[in-house]
Scaffold this motif. Structure first.
Motif, mmCIF file in Angstrom:
data_model
loop_
_atom_site.group_PDB
_atom_site.id
_atom_site.type_symbol
_atom_site.label_atom_id
_atom_site.label_comp_id
_atom_site.label_asym_id
_atom_site.label_seq_id
_atom_site.Cartn_x
_atom_site.Cartn_y
_atom_site.Cartn_z
ATOM 1 N N THR A 184 78.715 55.574 19.352
ATOM 2 C CA THR A 184 78.825 55.327 20.784
ATOM 3 C C THR A 184 80.031 54.459 21.117
ATOM 4 O O THR A 184 80.495 54.456 22.257
ATOM 5 N N ASP A 185 80.560 53.745 20.137
ATOM 6 C CA ASP A 185 81.721 52.895 20.396
ATOM 7 C C ASP A 185 83.005 53.689 20.589
ATOM 8 O O ASP A 185 84.019 53.117 21.001
ATOM 9 N N GLU A 186 82.997 54.984 20.276
ATOM 10 C CA GLU A 186 84.201 55.787 20.496
ATOM 11 C C GLU A 186 84.197 56.462 21.866
ATOM 12 O O GLU A 186 85.085 57.246 22.191
ATOM 13 N N MET A 187 83.199 56.153 22.687
ATOM 14 C CA MET A 187 83.162 56.687 24.046
ATOM 15 C C MET A 187 84.134 55.918 24.936
ATOM 16 O O MET A 187 84.141 54.689 24.932
ATOM 17 N N LYS A 188 84.939 56.648 25.698
ATOM 18 C CA LYS A 188 85.857 55.969 26.613
ATOM 19 C C LYS A 188 85.095 55.355 27.777
ATOM 20 O O LYS A 188 85.400 54.249 28.225
ATOM 21 N N TRP A 189 84.098 56.084 28.283
ATOM 22 C CA TRP A 189 83.309 55.600 29.416
ATOM 23 C C TRP A 189 81.876 55.382 28.958
ATOM 24 O O TRP A 189 81.218 56.306 28.463
ATOM 25 N N ASP A 190 81.375 54.160 29.108
ATOM 26 C CA ASP A 190 80.041 53.872 28.594
ATOM 27 C C ASP A 190 78.959 54.338 29.560
ATOM 28 O O ASP A 190 79.225 54.896 30.632
ATOM 29 N N MET A 191 77.697 54.120 29.164
ATOM 30 C CA MET A 191 76.559 54.648 29.915
ATOM 31 C C MET A 191 76.510 54.114 31.350
ATOM 32 O O MET A 191 76.232 54.864 32.294
ATOM 33 N N HIS A 192 76.801 52.843 31.503
ATOM 34 C CA HIS A 192 76.738 52.243 32.835
ATOM 35 C C HIS A 192 77.818 52.812 33.751
ATOM 36 O O HIS A 192 77.579 53.059 34.940
ATOM 37 N N TYR A 193 79.002 53.025 33.192
ATOM 38 C CA TYR A 193 80.091 53.606 33.991
ATOM 39 C C TYR A 193 79.713 54.996 34.472
ATOM 40 O O TYR A 193 79.927 55.347 35.643
ATOM 41 N N LEU A 194 79.155 55.833 33.568
ATOM 42 C CA LEU A 194 78.821 57.204 33.935
ATOM 43 C C LEU A 194 77.797 57.239 35.068
ATOM 44 O O LEU A 194 77.927 58.020 36.014
#
Length: 281
Positions: A184-194
């Protein structure tokens, strides 16, 4: 971390809480996890998925991400469950797995900030965002049939609350072999942003699901294959691939294709060959 599962028990839909290797209903009935008939852990009004988010996937396609995420919709008729059969229609060849983390909404969300978004999330579950790329030439914009065909959105096995999404490992297996390995650390946009991004213009209701993207190495699977997606702290979602009982009708609509666009997407990491792919040997 509490884990909740929806199952079919004595002919009724029952919500249960996991207790070790058993699931416990509100009336005290217990069933072994291995014996349970699972259902999707939530009943969403909509399922929204981000196109690209993991850096390894972006690097694989040799492209650059836009400044902000883009999305597509998976109809609720595509929902499936842990141990459910994934149907590849007869006449289609390019069905790909995509292991992902699914975000589940807790309460109605509209026009919230990323800092507030965590308050609107009920928890997380495992997803496999299957894609039927045979229809990519006609549905590349909407992804409707590519990602929205029946059975192509398995979720489960359970909804886990109080899960910290940071630094969690995500793996996909086909017939027991690791085929995707990301974080999950390679996600540019995290869960809260989405969540905050979608909720600017689309009201999110309790139970709604957002799929957060897949790492590199999505590839085609065949009837008979067993596909598992395992996310650290969320468990393992298992499905098997079957051939549909009927062929795609030929008297209406676009037909499955096998163009450079289809092959480049299904096989991954070789978009530089689009239009000049060497002949198969």
């Amino acid at each position: 971390m509490p884990e909740y599962r929806r199952i079919l028990l004595d002919g009724a839909v029952v919500e249960t809480v996991r207790d070790g290797d058993e699931l416990v209903a509100g009336d005290g009935r217990r069933v072994k996890i291995e014996d349970a008939r699972h259902l999707p852990p939530v009943v969403p009004s909509k399922v929204i998925a981000v196109h690209l988010n993991h850096r390894s996937r972006v690097d694989e396609f040799q492209i650059a991400l836009p400044d902000t995420p883009t999305y597509f919709h998976k109809p609720t008729s595509s929902l499936n469950s842990h141990k459910g059969a994934i149907v590849r229609p007869e006449g289609c060849k390019w069905l790909n797995y995509e292991g992902e983390v699914a975000i589940v909404i807790r309460r109605t969300a509209r026009n919230i900030s990323p800092a507030e978004a965590g308050e609107y999330i009920a928890g997380y579950t495992v997803a496999n965002d299957y894609g039927l790329h045979d229809f990519r030439d006609t549905d590349a914009g909407s992804m409707l049939r590519v990602k929205g065909s029946d059975t192509l959105c398995p979720l489960g096995p359970g909804l886990v609350t109080d899960w910290d999404f940071h630094g969690k490992r995500l793996r996909t297996y086909v017939n027991g072999e690791v085929v995707q390995d990301g974080s999950t650390d390679e996600m540019k946009w995290d869960m809260h942003y989405l969540v905050a991004d979608i909720a600017r213009t689309i009201t999110l209701y309790p139970g709604d699901v957002l799929l957060s993207g897949t790492p590199a190495n999505s590839r085609p699977v065949q009837p008979g294959d067993v596909v598992e997606v395992e996310v650290e702290g969320l468990g393992k979602l298992t499905n098997h691939i079957v051939t549909g009982p009927t062929a795609i009708r030929t008297d209406v609509g676009a037909q499955p294709t096998e163009s450079e666009e289809v092959l480049s997407t299904a096989l991954g990491g070789d978009w530089e060959f689009r239009g000049i792919r060497p002949p198969k040997r």
